[in-house]
Motif scaffolding. Structure first.
Motif, short mmCIF file in Angstrom:
data_model
loop_
_atom_site.label_atom_id
_atom_site.label_comp_id
_atom_site.label_asym_id
_atom_site.label_seq_id
_atom_site.Cartn_x
_atom_site.Cartn_y
_atom_site.Cartn_z
N LEU A 1 46.53 -27.05 26.52
CA LEU A 1 46.08 -27.68 26.62
C LEU A 1 44.67 -27.60 25.56
O LEU A 1 44.01 -27.45 24.93
N ALA A 2 45.25 -26.04 25.39
CA ALA A 2 43.74 -25.34 24.62
C ALA A 2 44.08 -25.84 23.14
O ALA A 2 43.09 -25.86 22.31
N VAL A 3 45.33 -25.72 23.02
CA VAL A 3 45.48 -25.43 21.11
C VAL A 3 44.74 -27.41 20.79
O VAL A 3 44.40 -27.52 19.99
N VAL A 4 45.03 -28.32 22.06
CA VAL A 4 44.84 -29.93 22.04
C VAL A 4 42.82 -29.92 21.84
O VAL A 4 42.47 -30.34 21.23
N LEU A 5 42.80 -29.45 22.84
CA LEU A 5 40.43 -29.18 22.33
C LEU A 5 40.81 -28.25 21.25
O LEU A 5 39.99 -29.40 20.45
N ALA A 6 41.16 -26.92 21.14
CA ALA A 6 40.31 -26.69 19.72
C ALA A 6 41.58 -27.58 18.69
O ALA A 6 40.07 -28.52 17.49
N ALA A 7 41.87 -28.68 18.66
CA ALA A 7 42.23 -29.81 17.82
C ALA A 7 40.77 -30.69 17.10
O ALA A 7 40.55 -30.85 16.61
N LEU A 8 40.40 -30.89 18.52
CA LEU A 8 39.70 -31.92 18.78
C LEU A 8 38.42 -31.58 17.88
O LEU A 8 37.54 -32.73 17.42
N VAL A 9 38.33 -30.56 18.65
CA VAL A 9 36.55 -29.68 18.08
C VAL A 9 36.53 -29.74 16.41
O VAL A 9 35.69 -30.41 16.02
N VAL A 10 37.78 -29.19 15.95
CA VAL A 10 38.05 -28.99 14.68
C VAL A 10 37.49 -30.58 13.89
O VAL A 10 37.59 -30.90 12.86
N VAL A 11 38.73 -31.98 14.69
CA VAL A 11 38.32 -33.14 13.62
C VAL A 11 37.54 -33.32 13.75
O VAL A 11 36.30 -34.24 12.73
N GLY A 12 36.75 -33.46 15.53
CA GLY A 12 34.88 -33.85 15.15
C GLY A 12 34.10 -33.07 13.90
O GLY A 12 33.62 -34.00 13.65
N ALA A 13 34.24 -32.09 14.30
CA ALA A 13 33.32 -31.01 13.75
C ALA A 13 33.54 -31.21 11.98
O ALA A 13 32.44 -32.00 10.68
N LEU A 14 34.90 -31.38 11.84
CA LEU A 14 34.71 -31.94 9.68
C LEU A 14 34.10 -33.40 9.65
O LEU A 14 33.85 -33.66 8.65
N ALA A 15 34.60 -33.97 11.24
CA ALA A 15 33.85 -35.58 11.07
C ALA A 15 32.81 -35.43 10.34
O ALA A 15 31.88 -36.30 9.28
N VAL A 16 31.91 -34.72 10.92
CA VAL A 16 30.75 -34.69 11.27
C VAL A 16 30.31 -33.77 9.37
O VAL A 16 29.01 -34.73 8.86
N TRP A 17 31.09 -32.56 9.31
CA TRP A 17 30.74 -32.66 7.73
C TRP A 17 30.93 -32.87 7.09
O TRP A 17 29.76 -33.42 6.19
N LEU A 18 32.30 -33.56 6.90
CA LEU A 18 32.05 -34.88 5.65
C LEU A 18 32.00 -35.85 5.41
O LEU A 18 31.04 -36.34 4.12
N GLY A 19 31.01 -35.95 6.63
CA GLY A 19 30.71 -37.75 6.27
C GLY A 19 29.16 -37.59 6.78
O GLY A 19 27.43 -38.29 6.40
N ARG A 20 28.62 -35.60 6.13
CA ARG A 20 27.05 -35.48 6.23
C ARG A 20 26.58 -35.94 7.00
O ARG A 20 25.01 -36.29 7.09
N LEU A 21 27.13 -35.92 8.11
CA LEU A 21 26.42 -36.35 9.49
C LEU A 21 25.22 -34.93 10.26
O LEU A 21 24.21 -35.67 10.91
N GLY A 22 25.55 -33.86 9.48
CA GLY A 22 24.62 -33.25 10.46
C GLY A 22 25.45 -31.57 9.60
O GLY A 22 26.93 -32.03 9.81
N PRO A 23 25.07 -30.71 10.46
CA PRO A 23 26.23 -29.21 10.56
C PRO A 23 27.41 -29.65 12.06
O PRO A 23 26.79 -29.87 12.39
N GLY A 24 28.55 -29.21 10.59
CA GLY A 24 29.51 -28.68 11.21
C GLY A 24 29.68 -27.62 12.79
O GLY A 24 30.66 -28.88 13.39
N TRP A 25 29.61 -26.73 12.67
CA TRP A 25 29.01 -26.28 13.69
C TRP A 25 28.79 -26.52 14.87
O TRP A 25 28.56 -26.32 16.07
N ALA A 26 27.89 -27.37 14.30
CA ALA A 26 27.09 -28.26 16.29
C ALA A 26 28.18 -29.01 17.32
O ALA A 26 27.92 -28.75 18.78
N VAL A 27 29.30 -29.54 16.46
CA VAL A 27 30.05 -29.91 17.65
C VAL A 27 31.01 -28.38 17.81
O VAL A 27 31.31 -28.82 19.23
#
Length: 248
Positions: free
Chosen positions: A12-38
């Protein structure tokens, strides 16, 4: 899954960490805001829910502690909404007024009618859902209204020149845009069971209730949310138009 219980542990911890990384990358790559916010939001959610999980047992044993916990949720919601809109601290009470106008009638009707039991185990989740929904709608409506008044100030001045009173002129400018804050609640209510199975339905179902009981619970939550958000948006738009909610 183990029966109807989520599997906890390293996976569960690994899955949650992976989801956070995916969300942060999507925000950062899409220039939707700071990835660290996720990552920050996810971290806060873990810490806050961990603390709540430790406290909730004691809270649910006492009616007074339950009332104080609900008041704390409401206070945090008002401050969070005001910050999201970009308001100064002195404007928080007006945001609280808008939230209260939406939340209190819904809770009074749902709990006072006996439809939901007036027990801590029912009061806390229902209040949390309604307060959270009203907070989001209030934030969106106030931001849209204030942004609209700022960008269309010339039209506001023109309306005043035509003889409109300040409040009426402001409403003509900001009300249509602010009303769009209700779109998520309307869409969720329209498509429930067809597109989505929201949290209340899934939670009651996982808790062992029948699908029919879960459906009834979800309908109550959705319609209560829609009513609370509609009233909160109505009130906050009026407060913006009256100049009581502004960024000055």
């Amino acid at each position: 899954m183990n029966g109807a219980t989520l599997q906890t542990g390293p996976v569960l911890a690994v899955v949650l960490a992976a989801l956070v990384v995916v969300g942060a990358l999507a925000v950062w790559l899409g220039r939707l805001g700071p990835g660290w916010a996720v990552a920050t939001a996810a971290g806060r959610a873990v810490v806050q829910l961990g603390v709540v999980s430790l406290l909730i047992t004691a809270v649910l044993r006492s009616g007074w502690l339950t009332a104080l916990f609900v008041l704390l949720m409401f206070t945090v919601a008002a401050v969070t909404s005001a910050r999201r809109v970009g308001l100064r601290l002195r404007r928080v009470p007006w945001i609280a007024v808008a939230l209260a106008c939406g939340v209190l009638p819904v809770l009074a009707l749902v709990l006072g009618s006996g439809v939901a039991p007036l027990e801590p185990i029912a009061v806390v989740p229902i209040a949390g859902i309604v307060i959270g929904g009203a907070m989001s709608a209030t934030s969106q409506a106030a931001r849209r209204a204030l942004d609209e008044l700022a960008t269309r100030h010339g039209e506001y001045e023109a309306a005043l020149a035509l003889g409109f009173l300040p409040r009426a002129a402001a409403l003509e400018i900001c009300r249509p845009s602010a009303g769009q804050a209700l779109i998520p609640a309307l869409d969720q209510t329209r498509t429930v069971g067809v597109v989505t199975l929201p949290g209340a339905y899934v939670g009651v179902l996982l808790g062992g209730a029948s699908p029919v009981q879960a459906g009834v619970t979800q309908v109550l939550v959705l319609i209560g949310l829609l009513a609370a958000e509609a009233i909160a948006v109505l009130v906050v738009v009026q407060l913006v138009a009256a100049g009581l909610v502004d960024r000055g």
